[in-house]
Design a protein around this motif. Structure first.
Motif, PDB file in Angstrom:
ATOM      1  N   MET A   1       0.960  -1.107   0.032  1.00  0.00           N
ATOM      2  CA  MET A   1      -0.113  -0.161   0.188  1.00  0.00           C
ATOM      3  C   MET A   1       0.908   1.378  -0.003  1.00  0.00           C
ATOM      4  O   MET A   1       2.003   1.214   0.693  1.00  0.00           O
ATOM      5  CB  MET A   1      -0.965   0.249   1.139  1.00  0.00           C
ATOM      6  N   LYS A   2       0.498   2.147  -0.886  1.00  0.00           N
ATOM      7  CA  LYS A   2       1.179   3.475  -0.906  1.00  0.00           C
ATOM      8  C   LYS A   2       0.598   4.274   0.110  1.00  0.00           C
ATOM      9  O   LYS A   2      -0.579   4.983   0.110  1.00  0.00           O
ATOM     10  CB  LYS A   2       1.119   4.162  -1.998  1.00  0.00           C
ATOM     11  N   VAL A   3       0.902   4.519   1.585  1.00  0.00           N
ATOM     12  CA  VAL A   3       0.111   4.850   2.378  1.00  0.00           C
ATOM     13  C   VAL A   3       0.419   6.786   2.462  1.00  0.00           C
ATOM     14  O   VAL A   3      -0.412   7.316   3.063  1.00  0.00           O
ATOM     15  CB  VAL A   3       0.516   4.562   3.741  1.00  0.00           C
ATOM     16  N   SER A   4       1.648   7.218   1.740  1.00  0.00           N
ATOM     17  CA  SER A   4       1.993   8.533   1.806  1.00  0.00           C
ATOM     18  C   SER A   4       0.740   9.551   1.096  1.00  0.00           C
ATOM     19  O   SER A   4       0.686  10.626   1.459  1.00  0.00           O
ATOM     20  CB  SER A   4       3.087   8.747   1.069  1.00  0.00           C
ATOM     21  N   ALA A   5      -0.063   8.653   0.177  1.00  0.00           N
ATOM     22  CA  ALA A   5      -0.975   9.786  -0.279  1.00  0.00           C
ATOM     23  C   ALA A   5      -2.411   9.530   0.471  1.00  0.00           C
ATOM     24  O   ALA A   5      -3.363  10.292   0.051  1.00  0.00           O
ATOM     25  CB  ALA A   5      -1.396   9.280  -1.758  1.00  0.00           C
TER      26      ALA A   5
ATOM     27  N   LEU B   1      -9.726  -0.531  -1.208  1.00  0.00           N
ATOM     28  CA  LEU B   1      -9.557  -1.552  -2.319  1.00  0.00           C
ATOM     29  C   LEU B   1      -8.584  -2.479  -2.053  1.00  0.00           C
ATOM     30  O   LEU B   1      -7.499  -1.996  -1.642  1.00  0.00           O
ATOM     31  CB  LEU B   1      -9.067  -0.572  -3.735  1.00  0.00           C
ATOM     32  N   VAL B   2      -8.842  -3.786  -2.511  1.00  0.00           N
ATOM     33  CA  VAL B   2      -7.810  -4.943  -2.335  1.00  0.00           C
ATOM     34  C   VAL B   2      -7.924  -5.381  -3.806  1.00  0.00           C
ATOM     35  O   VAL B   2      -8.869  -5.814  -4.380  1.00  0.00           O
ATOM     36  CB  VAL B   2      -8.357  -5.714  -1.418  1.00  0.00           C
ATOM     37  N   THR B   3      -6.630  -5.648  -4.364  1.00  0.00           N
ATOM     38  CA  THR B   3      -6.814  -6.130  -5.671  1.00  0.00           C
ATOM     39  C   THR B   3      -5.362  -6.804  -6.078  1.00  0.00           C
ATOM     40  O   THR B   3      -4.126  -6.540  -5.196  1.00  0.00           O
ATOM     41  CB  THR B   3      -6.966  -5.107  -6.923  1.00  0.00           C
ATOM     42  N   ASP B   4      -5.363  -7.738  -6.916  1.00  0.00           N
ATOM     43  CA  ASP B   4      -4.215  -8.399  -7.424  1.00  0.00           C
ATOM     44  C   ASP B   4      -3.638  -7.666  -8.604  1.00  0.00           C
ATOM     45  O   ASP B   4      -2.511  -8.151  -9.123  1.00  0.00           O
ATOM     46  CB  ASP B   4      -4.175  -9.961  -7.832  1.00  0.00           C
ATOM     47  N   GLY B   5      -4.340  -6.437  -8.951  1.00  0.00           N
ATOM     48  CA  GLY B   5      -3.870  -5.557 -10.034  1.00  0.00           C
ATOM     49  C   GLY B   5      -2.942  -4.440  -9.589  1.00  0.00           C
ATOM     50  O   GLY B   5      -2.501  -4.643  -8.213  1.00  0.00           O
TER      51      GLY B   5
ATOM     52  N   SER C   1      -1.948   6.341  -7.212  1.00  0.00           N
ATOM     53  CA  SER C   1      -2.743   5.738  -6.327  1.00  0.00           C
ATOM     54  C   SER C   1      -3.973   6.395  -5.920  1.00  0.00           C
ATOM     55  O   SER C   1      -5.002   5.979  -5.384  1.00  0.00           O
ATOM     56  CB  SER C   1      -2.265   4.634  -5.238  1.00  0.00           C
ATOM     57  N   GLY C   2      -3.545   7.497  -5.348  1.00  0.00           N
ATOM     58  CA  GLY C   2      -4.467   8.605  -4.616  1.00  0.00           C
ATOM     59  C   GLY C   2      -4.846   8.217  -3.115  1.00  0.00           C
ATOM     60  O   GLY C   2      -3.884   7.673  -2.658  1.00  0.00           O
ATOM     61  N   LYS C   3      -6.160   8.762  -3.043  1.00  0.00           N
ATOM     62  CA  LYS C   3      -6.371   9.021  -1.395  1.00  0.00           C
ATOM     63  C   LYS C   3      -6.996   7.823  -1.009  1.00  0.00           C
ATOM     64  O   LYS C   3      -7.303   7.689   0.247  1.00  0.00           O
ATOM     65  CB  LYS C   3      -7.216  10.314  -1.445  1.00  0.00           C
ATOM     66  N   ILE C   4      -7.350   6.806  -1.653  1.00  0.00           N
ATOM     67  CA  ILE C   4      -8.054   5.680  -1.459  1.00  0.00           C
ATOM     68  C   ILE C   4      -7.062   4.633  -0.599  1.00  0.00           C
ATOM     69  O   ILE C   4      -6.124   4.254  -1.448  1.00  0.00           O
ATOM     70  CB  ILE C   4      -8.874   5.221  -2.281  1.00  0.00           C
ATOM     71  N   PRO C   5      -7.307   4.036   0.513  1.00  0.00           N
ATOM     72  CA  PRO C   5      -6.571   3.116   0.963  1.00  0.00           C
ATOM     73  C   PRO C   5      -6.529   1.736   0.059  1.00  0.00           C
ATOM     74  O   PRO C   5      -7.345   1.363  -0.018  1.00  0.00           O
ATOM     75  CB  PRO C   5      -6.869   2.649   2.403  1.00  0.00           C
ATOM     76  N   ALA C   6      -5.348   1.506  -0.679  1.00  0.00           N
ATOM     77  CA  ALA C   6      -5.511   0.338  -1.644  1.00  0.00           C
ATOM     78  C   ALA C   6      -4.409  -0.631  -1.297  1.00  0.00           C
ATOM     79  O   ALA C   6      -3.140  -0.134  -1.469  1.00  0.00           O
ATOM     80  CB  ALA C   6      -5.284   0.816  -3.002  1.00  0.00           C
ATOM     81  N   ALA C   7      -4.711  -2.006  -1.114  1.00  0.00           N
ATOM     82  CA  ALA C   7      -3.524  -3.111  -1.080  1.00  0.00           C
ATOM     83  C   ALA C   7      -3.560  -3.449  -2.184  1.00  0.00           C
ATOM     84  O   ALA C   7      -4.738  -4.116  -2.727  1.00  0.00           O
ATOM     85  CB  ALA C   7      -4.327  -4.181   0.164  1.00  0.00           C
TER      86      ALA C   7
END
Length: 608
Positions: A432-436, A506-510, A516-522
Motif C-alpha cells: 500500500m502507498k500510504v503517503s497519499a 480497495l484490495v486487488t491483485d492488480g 494511487s490517490g487518496k483511497i487505501p488500496a492494498a
C-alpha cells in the motif's frame, strides 16, 4: 550509516552472493573475452559500418575510438518521449567532436499508460517491459559497441531498458532524460474535474478541457507517478548526470546535458582508462539507495514490481520485506501530487534532487561509497548543472528547501517513515502507498463487494449500489490472469464515495501505480486469484480489514471455512483482441508480483 540501512544491505549481499557472483563472472568474461568490433570478421564489421558516413567508418577502424550504441524509446505520441526525436543526431555530433562515433543501435516499443488507461491495451503494460528488455538485448547483440546511451522515461520503459542493459553489464551505460513538461492546470484542479464528471456535475467538454490543460506539451507528465519516479531513481542510482532528471525539454540547459551525457559515457570506456561498466554501478548498495529514495518521496508503487525485476537482472535478490524494512526508518521528505498539491517542477524549484540527496546522505540513509556515471561517490549528486557563458558547469546545490510545503529536511519530515507499507494476512501479501492516504482513512473494516472488471464497479456506482461502507475486491487482475493492468478507472468513483463520508478501500491483485490517490488500496496481492489465491475465495459480504497502519490484510472468515470454499474462476475472456493473444505465452511465464511479475525471474535465478 543508519543501522537499518546497513542491516538490509548486508542481508541483501548475503542472500544474493551466489547469483551476484555468477552475474559478475558473466560480465567480466564479456568485457575481456567477448567479441568486440576489432575481433569481428571483416564481412561482419563491414556490415556493421556500411550505413555510416566515410568519416565515421574511418573512425571505427581505429580501436582507440569509442563506438556508442544509442537505444531509444522515441515515439511522438508519448509527450515525454517526443523530445527524443532529435537526440540521436545531437549525440552523434557531440561524439564526433571528441573523435568517437554514435550508432543508433535500435528502437524499443513505448506505450503510454495515460492513453491506454481503462482500455484493453493497458493489459500489455507489464508484458511491454519484458519486450523492451528483449528489444534492448537485440539492439546490443551486434558486439559493435564500447558503451551505450539509453533514451527512455516512462512507466515500463526505463525498467525494461535497464533490465536489458544489465545483461550487457560489461558496457559503460548512461541514461539520458528529456525532462518534464512545464506546469499547466494543477493536478488537484484536474482531479477535482474528474470527480465532478464521475458525479455527473461536469460535462465531457469540461473534462476534456481540464485534461488537455494539464497534459499540454512535450515532456513528462508533471505529477509524481511512475515516469518521474523512474527519473528520480535513475539519478539516485548514479545512472543520470547529476541534476539532469527534471530540466524541462527544449531548453539550452537540457541540450547541454544531452551533449555532455554523450561525451561522458566515452570517458567510462576501456579506451579512456577509467573503465566503469553498468554492472559495477548497479550493485546492492545502489539498489538500497534507490529503495530509500523511493520511500523518502512516496514514489510509484509500480517500483515494488520493477525494483525486484531490475535487481534480478543484476543477480541480486531484492524482496518486499527489504523494501518495507527500509520504509519504516526513512522519513517522507517530499509531497508531490498525488501525495500533495505540488508538481515535479515545484519539487525541482524547492531544491530538487541535490537537496534530497544531501539530506538523505547527511542522515546516513544513503550509501555515499558507490560508483556512478559521474565518478565515485554519491556526494557528486548534491551539485546542480548550470550554464556559464554557454558552458555547462556544476555548482553546489541548495542546503535548505525553498518551499517546505514541497520538500523538507530530515529534521522536519512530513512523516517519520516512508510511503510504502507491506500488507499481509490471510488474503496474501501486497503493498500500500500510504503517503497519499490521510491518516483517518488508512484503516477500513467493512463488507466486501467483489468485482472482476472495472466497468462492473463503475456501473454499480452509477446505479447507486455503493452508497455504504465497503471494501472493493477487484480480482483476476494479476500478471498471469490479464497482464496486470493499472486500475485507475475506479479512482474517481471511490474518491467520490470517500468524500461523501463512506469508509472505502480497495484490495486487488492488480496495479494502481504512482497515482494511487487518496483511497487505501492494498495492491499487487499475491498469490493472485488466477492461481487460486485467497482472493478467489472471497464472497460478497465477507468482512475485510485493511489496516494501512499495521499492514494487516485479512478477511474475517474462519480459516477452515475459507479453505473449504471453491475458488472462483475467471470467466471473462480478456485474452483476445488488441493484440493480447500474442502475449499469452508470456502471461503464463510471469512470476508473482512479489518477484517482479517478470517472465525472466526463473531463468535468471537458475543461471549457472
Amino acid at each position: 550509516m543508519h543501522p537499518r540501512v546497513l542491516e538490509v544491505t548486508d542481508r541483501l549481499i548475503a542472500r544474493s552472493r551466489a547469483t551476484r557472483e555468477r552475474y559478475l563472472t558473466m560480465i567480466h568474461a564479456a568485457a575481456s573475452d567477448g567479441p568486440q568490433r576489432g575481433k569481428l570478421q571483416c564481412a561482419n564489421f563491414a556490415h556493421g559500418v556500411a550505413g555510416c558516413g566515410s568519416e565515421d567508418k574511418q573512425t571505427l577502424r581505429l580501436m582507440n575510438a569509442a563506438n556508442v550504441a544509442i537505444v531509444s524509446a522515441y515515439n511522438d505520441m508519448l509527450s515525454a518521449h517526443q523530445p527524443y526525436q532529435d537526440y540521436p543526431e545531437q549525440i552523434k555530433q557531440a561524439l564526433r567532436e571528441i573523435g568517437s562515433v554514435g550508432q543508433f543501435a535500435g528502437g524499443v516499443p513505448a506505450m503510454c499508460d495515460g492513453v491506454t488507461q481503462g482500455e484493453p491495451g493497458m493489459e500489455l503494460g507489464i508484458a511491454s517491459r519484458e519486450v523492451i528488455a528483449m528489444s534492448t538485448a537485440v539492439a546490443l547483440s551486434h558486439n559493435m559497441f564500447d558503451a551505450a546511451l539509453f533514451l527512455g522515461i516512462c512507466d515500463k520503459i526505463v525498467p525494461g531498458l535497464l533490465m536489458g542493459a544489465l545483461r550487457f553489464g560489461h558496457l559503460p551505460t548512461l541514461f539520458v532524460p528529456a525532462g518534464p513538461m512545464p506546469s499547466g492546470l494543477s493536478n488537484k484542479e484536474k482531479a477535482d474535474v474528474r470527480q465532478r464528471y464521475a458525479e455527473g456535475k461536469a460535462t465531457r467538454d469540461e473534462l476534456l478541457e481540464a485534461e488537455m490543460s494539464a497534459y499540454h506539451s512535450p515532456g513528462t507528465c508533471t505529477f509524481y507517478g511512475t515516469a518521474n519516479t523512474n527519473q528520480l531513481l535513475m539519478e539516485v542510482m548514479g545512472l543520470h548526470l547529476p541534476g539532469a532528471s527534471f530540466i524541462n525539454p527544449n531548453t539550452p540547459l537540457r541540450d547541454a546535458l544531452t551533449r555532455e551525457a554523450a561525451q561522458q559515457v566515452t570517458r567510462l570506456t576501456k579506451q579512456s582508462g577509467q573503465f566503469m561498466p553498468l554492472g559495477l554501478i548497479v550493485d546492492e548498495r545502489c539498489l538500497v539507495n534507490a529503495v530509500v529514495a523511493l520511500s523518502a518521496t512516496g514514489g510509484s508503487t509500480n517500483h515494488t514490481l520493477h525494483m525486484p525485476a531490475i535487481a534480478q537482472a543484476a543477480g541480486i535478490q531484492l524482496t518486499w520485506q527489504d523494501m518495507a524494512d527500509l520504509s519504516e526508518v526513512v522519513p517522507t521528505l517530499a509531497h508531490v501530487y498525488p501525495n500533495g498539491s505540488a508538481d515535479i517542477n515545484h519539487f525541482q524549484a524547492a531544491g530538487g534532487m541535490s537537496l534530497l540527496i544531501r539530506e538523505l546522505l547527511k542522515a546516513g540513509l544513503l550509501h555515499e561509497d558507490v560508483n556512478t556515471v559521474a565518478g565515485h561517490g554519491l556526494s557528486r549528486y548534491t551539485r546542480e548543472p548550470f550554464l556559464e557563458e554557454g558552458k555547462l558547469v556544476w555548482r553546489d546545490g541548495p542546503t535548505k528547501s525553498h518551499d517546505e510545503s514541497v520538500l523538507r529536511p530530515v529534521a522536519r519530515p512530513y512523516s517519520p517513515e516512508g510511503g510504502l507499507r507491506l500488507m499481509q494476512g490471510n488474503l496474501g501479501r501486497g503493498v500500500m502507498k500510504v503517503s497519499a492516504v490521510a491518516l483517518e482513512h488508512q484503516v477500513v473494516e467493512a463488507p466486501a463487494r467483489v468485482f472482476e472488471d472495472q466497468q462492473e464497479l463503475a456501473d454499480a456506482f452509477k446505479a447507486g449500489e455503493l452508497e455504504c461502507d465497503f471494501v472493493a475486491v477487484m480480482r483476476f487482475q494479476g500478471p498471469r490472469s490479464n497482464g496486470m493492468p493499472e486500475l485507475h478507472k475506479m479512482t474517481p468513483f471511490l474518491g467520490v464515495l470517500q468524500d461523501r463520508g463512506f469508509k472505502v478501500a480497495l484490495v486487488t491483485d492488480g496495479r494502481m501505480s504512482g497515482a494511487s490517490g487518496k483511497i487505501p488500496a492494498a495492491i499487487h496481492v499475491c498469490p493472485e486469484a488466477f492461481d487460486g489465491g485467497p482472493l478467489a475465495r472471497v464472497r460478497d459480504g465477507d468482512v475485510i480489514r485493511v489496516d494501512g497502519q499495521t499492514g494487516e490484510l485479512r478477511v474475517l472468515v474462519e480459516d477452515a471455512e475459507l479453505a473449504a470454499r471453491e475458488p472462483a474462476v475467471d470467466t471473462l475472456n480478456n485474452a483476445v483482441g488488441c493484440g493480447r493473444e500474442l502475449f499469452s505465452f508470456m502471461r503464463l511465464a510471469f512470476s508473482s508480483a512479489e518477484q517482479g511479475a517478470s517472465a525472466f525471474t526463473g531463468s535468471l535465478e537458475s543461471l549457472k
